[in-house]
Design a protein around this motif. Structure first.
Motif, PDB file in Angstrom:
ATOM      1  N   PRO A 173       0.837  -1.207   0.000  1.00 11.81           N
ATOM      2  CA  PRO A 173       0.000   0.000   0.000  1.00 11.81           C
ATOM      3  C   PRO A 173       0.870   1.254   0.000  1.00 11.81           C
ATOM      4  N   VAL A 174       0.298   2.370  -0.394  1.00 15.50           N
ATOM      5  CA  VAL A 174       1.080   3.607  -0.501  1.00 15.50           C
ATOM      6  C   VAL A 174       1.329   4.244   0.865  1.00 15.50           C
ATOM      7  N   TRP A 175       0.575   3.877   1.883  1.00 13.36           N
ATOM      8  CA  TRP A 175       0.717   4.490   3.195  1.00 13.36           C
ATOM      9  C   TRP A 175       1.732   3.739   4.058  1.00 13.36           C
ATOM     10  N   ASN A 176       2.262   4.441   5.035  1.00 11.84           N
ATOM     11  CA  ASN A 176       3.154   3.870   6.042  1.00 11.84           C
ATOM     12  C   ASN A 176       2.474   3.866   7.406  1.00 11.84           C
ATOM     13  N   PHE A 177       3.009   3.090   8.308  1.00 17.62           N
ATOM     14  CA  PHE A 177       2.608   3.208   9.704  1.00 17.62           C
ATOM     15  C   PHE A 177       3.065   4.585  10.206  1.00 17.62           C
ATOM     16  N   GLU A 178       2.345   5.125  11.205  1.00 15.76           N
ATOM     17  CA  GLU A 178       2.703   6.446  11.732  1.00 15.76           C
ATOM     18  C   GLU A 178       2.655   6.444  13.252  1.00 15.76           C
ATOM     19  N   PHE A 179       3.561   7.208  13.838  1.00 19.79           N
ATOM     20  CA  PHE A 179       3.577   7.368  15.292  1.00 19.79           C
ATOM     21  C   PHE A 179       3.904   8.814  15.629  1.00 19.79           C
ATOM     22  N   TYR A 180       2.981   9.454  16.365  1.00 20.22           N
ATOM     23  CA  TYR A 180       3.183  10.828  16.812  1.00 20.22           C
ATOM     24  C   TYR A 180       3.006  10.878  18.332  1.00 20.22           C
ATOM     25  N   ALA A 181       3.820  11.680  18.979  1.00 17.00           N
ATOM     26  CA  ALA A 181       3.716  11.841  20.429  1.00 17.00           C
ATOM     27  C   ALA A 181       3.962  13.298  20.800  1.00 17.00           C
ATOM     28  N   GLU A 182       3.121  13.806  21.695  1.00 14.96           N
ATOM     29  CA  GLU A 182       3.264  15.183  22.168  1.00 14.96           C
ATOM     30  C   GLU A 182       2.664  15.278  23.566  1.00 14.96           C
ATOM     31  N   ASP A 183       3.255  16.107  24.413  1.00 10.96           N
ATOM     32  CA  ASP A 183       2.752  16.192  25.779  1.00 10.96           C
ATOM     33  C   ASP A 183       2.211  17.576  26.105  1.00 10.96           C
ATOM     34  N   SER A 184       1.458  17.629  27.186  1.00 13.03           N
ATOM     35  CA  SER A 184       0.932  18.882  27.730  1.00 13.03           C
ATOM     36  C   SER A 184       1.316  18.953  29.201  1.00 13.03           C
ATOM     37  N   VAL A 185       1.880  20.081  29.614  1.00 14.33           N
ATOM     38  CA  VAL A 185       2.274  20.264  31.012  1.00 14.33           C
ATOM     39  C   VAL A 185       1.159  21.027  31.735  1.00 14.33           C
ATOM     40  N   PHE A 186       0.555  20.401  32.722  1.00 15.16           N
ATOM     41  CA  PHE A 186      -0.523  21.012  33.476  1.00 15.16           C
ATOM     42  C   PHE A 186      -0.001  21.797  34.682  1.00 15.16           C
ATOM     43  N   MET A 187       1.084  21.293  35.268  1.00 14.78           N
ATOM     44  CA  MET A 187       1.647  21.978  36.425  1.00 14.78           C
ATOM     45  C   MET A 187       3.119  21.623  36.556  1.00 14.78           C
ATOM     46  N   VAL A 188       3.922  22.625  36.896  1.00 19.76           N
ATOM     47  CA  VAL A 188       5.332  22.366  37.203  1.00 19.76           C
ATOM     48  C   VAL A 188       5.745  23.267  38.354  1.00 19.76           C
ATOM     49  N   ARG A 189       6.097  22.619  39.465  1.00 20.45           N
ATOM     50  CA  ARG A 189       6.562  23.312  40.659  1.00 20.45           C
ATOM     51  C   ARG A 189       7.781  22.564  41.183  1.00 20.45           C
ATOM     52  N   PRO A 190       8.559  23.173  42.072  1.00 20.53           N
ATOM     53  CA  PRO A 190       9.728  22.469  42.615  1.00 20.53           C
ATOM     54  C   PRO A 190       9.382  21.154  43.308  1.00 20.53           C
ATOM     55  N   ASP A 191       8.113  20.995  43.716  1.00 20.09           N
ATOM     56  CA  ASP A 191       7.726  19.778  44.430  1.00 20.09           C
ATOM     57  C   ASP A 191       6.787  18.875  43.633  1.00 20.09           C
ATOM     58  N   TYR A 192       6.293  19.342  42.469  1.00 22.37           N
ATOM     59  CA  TYR A 192       5.286  18.538  41.770  1.00 22.37           C
ATOM     60  C   TYR A 192       5.233  18.877  40.275  1.00 22.37           C
ATOM     61  N   ILE A 193       5.056  17.821  39.468  1.00 25.07           N
ATOM     62  CA  ILE A 193       4.901  17.980  38.019  1.00 25.07           C
ATOM     63  C   ILE A 193       3.717  17.136  37.572  1.00 25.07           C
ATOM     64  N   SER A 194       2.855  17.708  36.759  1.00 26.65           N
ATOM     65  CA  SER A 194       1.744  16.962  36.167  1.00 26.65           C
ATOM     66  C   SER A 194       1.814  17.100  34.652  1.00 26.65           C
ATOM     67  N   LEU A 195       1.945  15.969  33.990  1.00 24.26           N
ATOM     68  CA  LEU A 195       2.170  15.925  32.544  1.00 24.26           C
ATOM     69  C   LEU A 195       1.218  14.921  31.907  1.00 24.26           C
ATOM     70  N   ARG A 196       0.688  15.269  30.739  1.00 23.16           N
ATOM     71  CA  ARG A 196      -0.133  14.323  29.976  1.00 23.16           C
ATOM     72  C   ARG A 196       0.519  14.069  28.630  1.00 23.16           C
ATOM     73  N   LEU A 197       0.787  12.814  28.338  1.00 25.20           N
ATOM     74  CA  LEU A 197       1.355  12.425  27.047  1.00 25.20           C
ATOM     75  C   LEU A 197       0.239  11.940  26.130  1.00 25.20           C
ATOM     76  N   MET A 198       0.175  12.507  24.928  1.00 28.58           N
ATOM     77  CA  MET A 198      -0.792  12.078  23.919  1.00 28.58           C
ATOM     78  C   MET A 198      -0.041  11.394  22.781  1.00 28.58           C
ATOM     79  N   THR A 199      -0.452  10.193  22.425  1.00 30.87           N
ATOM     80  CA  THR A 199       0.172   9.467  21.319  1.00 30.87           C
ATOM     81  C   THR A 199      -0.864   9.139  20.250  1.00 30.87           C
TER      82      THR A 199
END
Length: 229
Positions: free
Chosen positions: A95-121
């Motif tokens: 077929p003319v298409w290839n497999f694809e993989f994309y990844a990108e994250d979103s940072v909800f919070m970053v502090r010296p004591d806590y980090i909240s990150l969401r990874l979207m694939t």
């Protein structure tokens, strides 16, 4: 007088330096790759700090996120190689298409004591469309530990939380056909200084075309339900 001014300036510089040492910075790493079978595009946040202890903890989190991305990519690359090899062996036109993989994250919070990150694939293996998945990283920097959703929200109060999910759900175009609850399968839970965010993947609350849903529960409405206050 000059001596007092110099002492004051020195104190301010020292205070600024201390603040910088405890601060966590965010850098962005981008990776684009293309083989005969697989296209890859990755955008990843990398956390750094001038504080050596915080940096050690950030290194652990950076490694965990990288490991997940790398594992998905390697698995998909093997699947792609196997798929196209079998087509060739069976004399089937590629077929003319290839497999694809994309990844990108979103940072909800970053502090010296806590980090909240969401990874979207996003993974495409052929067919009408690919599939998007979400992964939450809620990280206690001091303890060097990831927190599960059950360590953030008191699920014993699921009735109250479900009411808040219903209240704060935005379905402006009326595409979604289901009301979000804890039971119907959120994919990621993240926290910010103002809210707790639950992400529902495609197909959970409506058809694929609706996309994913994100429901923000204000911290002020989660009194008695938020465990990490």
């Amino acid at each position: 007088m000059k001596k007092c001014i110099l002492l004051l300036m020195g104190g301010l510089l020292l205070l600024t330096a201390c603040k910088r040492e405890g601060k966590i910075e965010i850098q962005t790493q981008k990776s684009v790759d293309s083989t005969d079978h697989l296209r890859v595009n990755i955008v990843q946040s990398v956390f750094t700090s001038a504080d050596s202890e915080i940096q050690k903890s950030c290194d652990l989190l950076n490694a965990k996120v990288h490991y997940l991305i790398d594992s998905i990519q390697k698995s998909l690359s093997l699947q792609a190689d196997t798929f196209y090899s079998r087509l060739l062996q069976n004399g089937i036109e590629r077929p003319v298409w290839n497999f694809e993989f994309y990844a990108e994250d979103s940072v909800f919070m970053v502090r010296p004591d806590y980090i909240s990150l969401r990874l979207m694939t996003y993974v495409f293996r052929g067919g009408a469309h690919g599939m998007t998945d979400f992964y939450a990283f809620n990280y206690d920097v001091r303890r060097q530990q990831l927190q599960s959703p059950a360590q953030i929200l008191d699920f014993r109060k699921y009735r109250e939380i479900n009411e808040l999910l219903k209240k704060n759900f935005v379905n402006a175009e009326g595409c979604f056909t289901e009301i979000p609850t804890l039971e119907n399968g959120f994919a990621a839970l993240n926290i910010s200084t103002k809210a707790v965010c639950l992400t529902y993947p495609q197909y959970v609350l409506g058809p694929y075309a609706c996309g994913y849903a994100q429901v923000n529960l204000p911290r002020a409405e989660l009194k008695g339900m938020l465990l990490n206050e």
